[in-house]
Design a protein around this motif. Structure first.
Motif, PDB file in Angstrom:
ATOM      1  N   ARG A 336       0.837  -1.198   0.000  1.00 43.71           N
ATOM      2  CA  ARG A 336       0.000   0.000   0.000  1.00 43.71           C
ATOM      3  C   ARG A 336       0.875   1.252   0.000  1.00 43.71           C
ATOM      4  N   LYS A 337       0.289   2.395  -0.347  1.00 43.99           N
ATOM      5  CA  LYS A 337       1.054   3.647  -0.412  1.00 43.99           C
ATOM      6  C   LYS A 337       1.719   3.975   0.910  1.00 43.99           C
ATOM      7  N   GLN A 338       1.032   3.714   2.017  1.00 45.27           N
ATOM      8  CA  GLN A 338       1.582   4.060   3.328  1.00 45.27           C
ATOM      9  C   GLN A 338       2.802   3.210   3.691  1.00 45.27           C
ATOM     10  N   ASP A 339       3.044   2.133   2.938  1.00 48.36           N
ATOM     11  CA  ASP A 339       4.218   1.299   3.205  1.00 48.36           C
ATOM     12  C   ASP A 339       5.514   1.950   2.732  1.00 48.36           C
ATOM     13  N   PHE A 340       5.404   3.038   1.944  1.00 45.23           N
ATOM     14  CA  PHE A 340       6.595   3.699   1.400  1.00 45.23           C
ATOM     15  C   PHE A 340       6.494   5.223   1.542  1.00 45.23           C
ATOM     16  N   SER A 341       5.977   5.664   2.662  1.00 52.02           N
ATOM     17  CA  SER A 341       5.742   7.097   2.840  1.00 52.02           C
ATOM     18  C   SER A 341       6.937   7.831   3.433  1.00 52.02           C
ATOM     19  N   ILE A 342       7.921   7.127   4.031  1.00 52.00           N
ATOM     20  CA  ILE A 342       9.124   7.773   4.561  1.00 52.00           C
ATOM     21  C   ILE A 342      10.349   7.072   3.966  1.00 52.00           C
ATOM     22  N   PRO A 343      11.496   7.739   3.892  1.00 52.34           N
ATOM     23  CA  PRO A 343      12.679   7.181   3.207  1.00 52.34           C
ATOM     24  C   PRO A 343      13.127   5.832   3.748  1.00 52.34           C
ATOM     25  N   GLU A 344      13.041   5.618   5.074  1.00 52.17           N
ATOM     26  CA  GLU A 344      13.507   4.360   5.660  1.00 52.17           C
ATOM     27  C   GLU A 344      12.687   3.162   5.183  1.00 52.17           C
ATOM     28  N   THR A 368       4.240   6.659  -5.142  1.00 49.01           N
ATOM     29  CA  THR A 368       4.607   7.074  -3.781  1.00 49.01           C
ATOM     30  C   THR A 368       6.077   6.790  -3.503  1.00 49.01           C
ATOM     31  N   MET A 369       6.559   5.618  -3.936  1.00 46.93           N
ATOM     32  CA  MET A 369       7.980   5.277  -3.762  1.00 46.93           C
ATOM     33  C   MET A 369       8.872   6.336  -4.394  1.00 46.93           C
ATOM     34  N   ILE A 370       8.584   6.641  -5.661  1.00 54.09           N
ATOM     35  CA  ILE A 370       9.423   7.580  -6.413  1.00 54.09           C
ATOM     36  C   ILE A 370       9.390   8.967  -5.776  1.00 54.09           C
ATOM     37  N   GLU A 371       8.204   9.417  -5.390  1.00 56.67           N
ATOM     38  CA  GLU A 371       8.095  10.747  -4.783  1.00 56.67           C
ATOM     39  C   GLU A 371       8.814  10.798  -3.433  1.00 56.67           C
ATOM     40  N   THR A 372       8.692   9.734  -2.639  1.00 56.46           N
ATOM     41  CA  THR A 372       9.378   9.689  -1.346  1.00 56.46           C
ATOM     42  C   THR A 372      10.886   9.749  -1.543  1.00 56.46           C
ATOM     43  N   GLY A 374      12.532  10.967  -4.216  1.00 60.71           N
ATOM     44  CA  GLY A 374      12.918  12.263  -4.771  1.00 60.71           C
ATOM     45  C   GLY A 374      12.955  13.359  -3.733  1.00 60.71           C
ATOM     46  N   LYS A 375      11.950  13.420  -2.866  1.00 62.71           N
ATOM     47  CA  LYS A 375      11.891  14.463  -1.846  1.00 62.71           C
ATOM     48  C   LYS A 375      12.997  14.302  -0.802  1.00 62.71           C
ATOM     49  N   ALA A 376      13.479  13.048  -0.610  1.00 61.43           N
ATOM     50  CA  ALA A 376      14.541  12.798   0.364  1.00 61.43           C
ATOM     51  C   ALA A 376      15.932  12.871  -0.259  1.00 61.43           C
ATOM     52  N   GLY A 377      16.017  13.151  -1.570  1.00 66.81           N
ATOM     53  CA  GLY A 377      17.309  13.233  -2.235  1.00 66.81           C
ATOM     54  C   GLY A 377      17.930  11.888  -2.529  1.00 66.81           C
ATOM     55  N   ILE A 378      17.106  10.849  -2.619  1.00 66.50           N
ATOM     56  CA  ILE A 378      17.582   9.497  -2.911  1.00 66.50           C
ATOM     57  C   ILE A 378      17.429   9.242  -4.409  1.00 66.50           C
ATOM     58  N   ASP A 379      18.493   8.775  -5.052  1.00 64.57           N
ATOM     59  CA  ASP A 379      18.415   8.436  -6.471  1.00 64.57           C
ATOM     60  C   ASP A 379      17.436   7.284  -6.679  1.00 64.57           C
ATOM     61  N   SER A 380      16.735   7.300  -7.801  1.00 65.20           N
ATOM     62  CA  SER A 380      15.788   6.234  -8.113  1.00 65.20           C
ATOM     63  C   SER A 380      15.969   5.788  -9.551  1.00 65.20           C
ATOM     64  N   CYS A 381      15.674   4.530  -9.791  1.00 64.25           N
ATOM     65  CA  CYS A 381      15.706   3.957 -11.139  1.00 64.25           C
ATOM     66  C   CYS A 381      14.369   3.276 -11.373  1.00 64.25           C
ATOM     67  N   HIS A 397      10.920  13.397 -10.138  1.00 58.64           N
ATOM     68  CA  HIS A 397      11.639  12.716  -9.059  1.00 58.64           C
ATOM     69  C   HIS A 397      12.424  11.504  -9.560  1.00 58.64           C
ATOM     70  N   VAL A 398      12.304  11.156 -10.856  1.00 57.50           N
ATOM     71  CA  VAL A 398      12.955   9.964 -11.407  1.00 57.50           C
ATOM     72  C   VAL A 398      14.381  10.299 -11.844  1.00 57.50           C
ATOM     73  N   THR A 399      15.356   9.571 -11.322  1.00 61.27           N
ATOM     74  CA  THR A 399      16.755   9.801 -11.714  1.00 61.27           C
ATOM     75  C   THR A 399      17.074   9.072 -13.008  1.00 61.27           C
ATOM     76  N   HIS A 400      16.718   7.790 -13.076  1.00 63.00           N
ATOM     77  CA  HIS A 400      16.977   6.972 -14.268  1.00 63.00           C
ATOM     78  C   HIS A 400      15.665   6.311 -14.681  1.00 63.00           C
ATOM     79  N   ARG A 401      15.322   6.449 -15.946  1.00 64.44           N
ATOM     80  CA  ARG A 401      14.098   5.824 -16.451  1.00 64.44           C
ATOM     81  C   ARG A 401      14.428   4.923 -17.630  1.00 64.44           C
ATOM     82  N   LEU A 402      14.032   3.652 -17.507  1.00 65.25           N
ATOM     83  CA  LEU A 402      14.284   2.688 -18.566  1.00 65.25           C
ATOM     84  C   LEU A 402      12.970   2.177 -19.133  1.00 65.25           C
ATOM     85  N   ALA A 403      12.950   1.933 -20.453  1.00 66.72           N
ATOM     86  CA  ALA A 403      11.781   1.365 -21.112  1.00 66.72           C
ATOM     87  C   ALA A 403      12.235   0.671 -22.385  1.00 66.72           C
TER      88      ALA A 403
END
Length: 482
Positions: A336-344, A368-372, A374-381, A397-403
């Motif tokens: 669920r979204k609330q499972d990834f609401s904080i960086p930890e 929610t994962m990506i936004e969390t 991005g707002k915490a300054g964590i790189d995402s793929c 908030h996406v650092t690397h996007r693959l398709a």
């Protein structure tokens, strides 16, 4: 002449003596059974049957036991929630001795409550003195001693209790009892960077854990058609599991079997953690054992009771080795979204340096994962497979996007045949304009096209023999890690 005697004599000569009764041929071939972990066929004497009815070969049984001895959260070793009956198994004496020792260590009862102060024995006193000297903390729930080797001060014990490593108090989101200051999960990392103190890095792979049921026909069937498959296999997979193992192997030194110990370049200070969900079935336990065997941290895997693990049906065409996949989410659908609401939460209790996600999980959860991150300054793929459109607000908030080409077509509103050498730069630029920092379009045998603010280019593929394309899409991002 006695004609009757002559007649009988001729009959006997013509027919011959009574035929001997042929002994029945014995079928000495023993019916083989199948190990439900590795799916190899074994003689019945080489299989054990658990109380739940599942069967395992002794090699896989030792893997189960060894994994449980390494990770207390998996102890005691069990199948379908029922502990192994060790008196029925033939296991090495030293392995049984280690199991017996862990049974004493991890399941010893707590001391009974009593009036007055506790009498502390000498060994306990020495342990407590060492804990104070080394700065260890004791979990208030299970009383285990905990040592933090890296990461933030938010600790999640094996028993599930969360506390602050600095003050030992119960941890509440963003606050602890270290004073009036608000808890800053990045403070320790910033201090370490200033002092030049190297620390371990963590990569969290968030995605699906699927049991793959693979059919290999001569060709992909058409609508309403039945085709005989040449082979059938059962294996473990899923975009999350494939990415986690591939990520670890890319980032760590690993001997090559055919080159006498030559090592891949890598960094031993990188931890790879799998964040996923499995059911309480035979596949769930297999995932934990196999990922452990591949050195992936499984502490972020949740076992969902009364739920099946995710299943993926795969068809692989014999001639081209291309595949088609059809899957059910199973336990993966419980996020669920609330499972990834904080960086930890992205790192299963610790703040990761890089979060890798796929679209196997619900779209809103992934957003929610990506936004969390991005707002915490964590790189995402973000590996955009399966192809599912995401909100435009998320792209920044996406650092690397693959398709791949099909996914790029769906996400950009084009037909599949419109994704070609002329349109690659345009498609990539559209995503850069939305805020993505790096875009990669994978092109199969044609290689890949990448673009960022510095420029763009087409990277040709290596000339290799294609065995199977299943899982290939999950390792394309490893060039970025390398």
């Amino acid at each position: 002449m006695d004609m009757s005697r002559l007649y009988n004599h001729l009959i006997v000569r013509r027919i011959g003596p009574p035929a001997r009764k042929q002994p029945q041929q014995r079928n000495d071939r023993v019916a083989l059974g199948k190990c439900e972990t590795c799916f190899d066929e074994r003689a019945p004497s080489d299989l054990v049957k658990f109380s739940c009815g599942h069967k395992s070969c002794y090699k896989c049984l030792e893997k189960f036991i060894t994994g449980a001895l390494r990770d207390e959260s998996m102890f005691p070793p069990q199948c379908c929630g029922q502990p192994f009956e060790f008196d029925r198994f033939r296991i090495a004496p030293e392995l049984y001795a280690e199991y017996h020792q862990k049974m004493i260590e991890w399941t010893a009862p707590k001391r009974e409550a009593h009036d007055g102060a506790c009498v502390i024995d000498q060994a306990t006193k020495e342990l407590m003195e060492l804990a104070v000297k080394e700065g260890w903390q004791q979990c208030r729930k299970c009383e285990r001693m905990v040592e933090k080797t890296f990461g933030c001060r938010h600790i999640t014990c094996n028993c599930g209790h969360e506390f602050c490593y600095l003050c030992g108090a119960d941890f509440l989101p963003w606050r602890c009892n270290c004073g009036e200051n608000e808890y800053d999960p990045g403070a320790e990392e910033d201090e370490a960077a200033v002092e030049g103190d190297p620390r371990d890095q963590a990569i969290a792979v968030i995605g699906g854990l699927d049991a793959d049921l693979i059919m290999i026909p001569s060709r992909i069937l058409d609508r309403g058609e039945s085709v005989l498959a040449n082979e059938y296999h059962e294996t473990l997979g899923g975009k999350g599991a494939n990415s986690a193992i591939a990520t670890y192997r890319t980032c760590h030194k690993r001997p090559l079997k055919d080159q006498g110990g030559v090592e891949y370049p890598g960094d031993d200070n990188i931890q790879v953690k799998m964040i996923g969900a499995v059911g309480d079935d035979r596949y769930g336990q297999k995932f934990i054992v196999e990922l452990n065997e591949n050195r992936v941290d499984v502490s972020g895997i949740v076992t969902v009771p009364d739920t099946r693990s995710s299943i993926c049906f795969v068809m692989v065409e014999t001639s081209t080795r291309e595949n088609r996949c059809l899957f059910t989410l199973g336990a993966t659908a419980t996020w669920r979204k609330q499972d990834f609401s904080i960086p930890e939460q992205l790192g299963g209790g610790t703040r990761p340096d890089l979060a890798i996600a796929q679209m196997e999980i619900d779209k809103e959860v992934v957003e929610t994962m990506i936004e969390t991150a991005g707002k915490a300054g964590i790189d995402s793929c973000l590996n955009a497979a399966p192809a599912t459109p995401i909100g435009k607000r998320v792209y920044r908030h996406v650092t690397h996007r693959l398709a791949n080409e099909s996914e790029a077509a769906i996400k950009s509103g084009r037909d599949r045949d419109e994704v070609n050498e002329e349109s690659w730069p345009t498609i990539a630029q559209e995503f850069l304009n939305r805020g993505v920092r790096n875009v990669v379009i994978t092109l199969g045998a044609k290689g890949a096209f990448y673009a960022n603010a510095m420029g763009s280019d087409h990277c040709l593929a290596f000339d290799v023999n294609i065995e199977d394309t299943t899982g290939a899409g999950q390792v394309d991002f490893l060039g970025l890690l390398d």
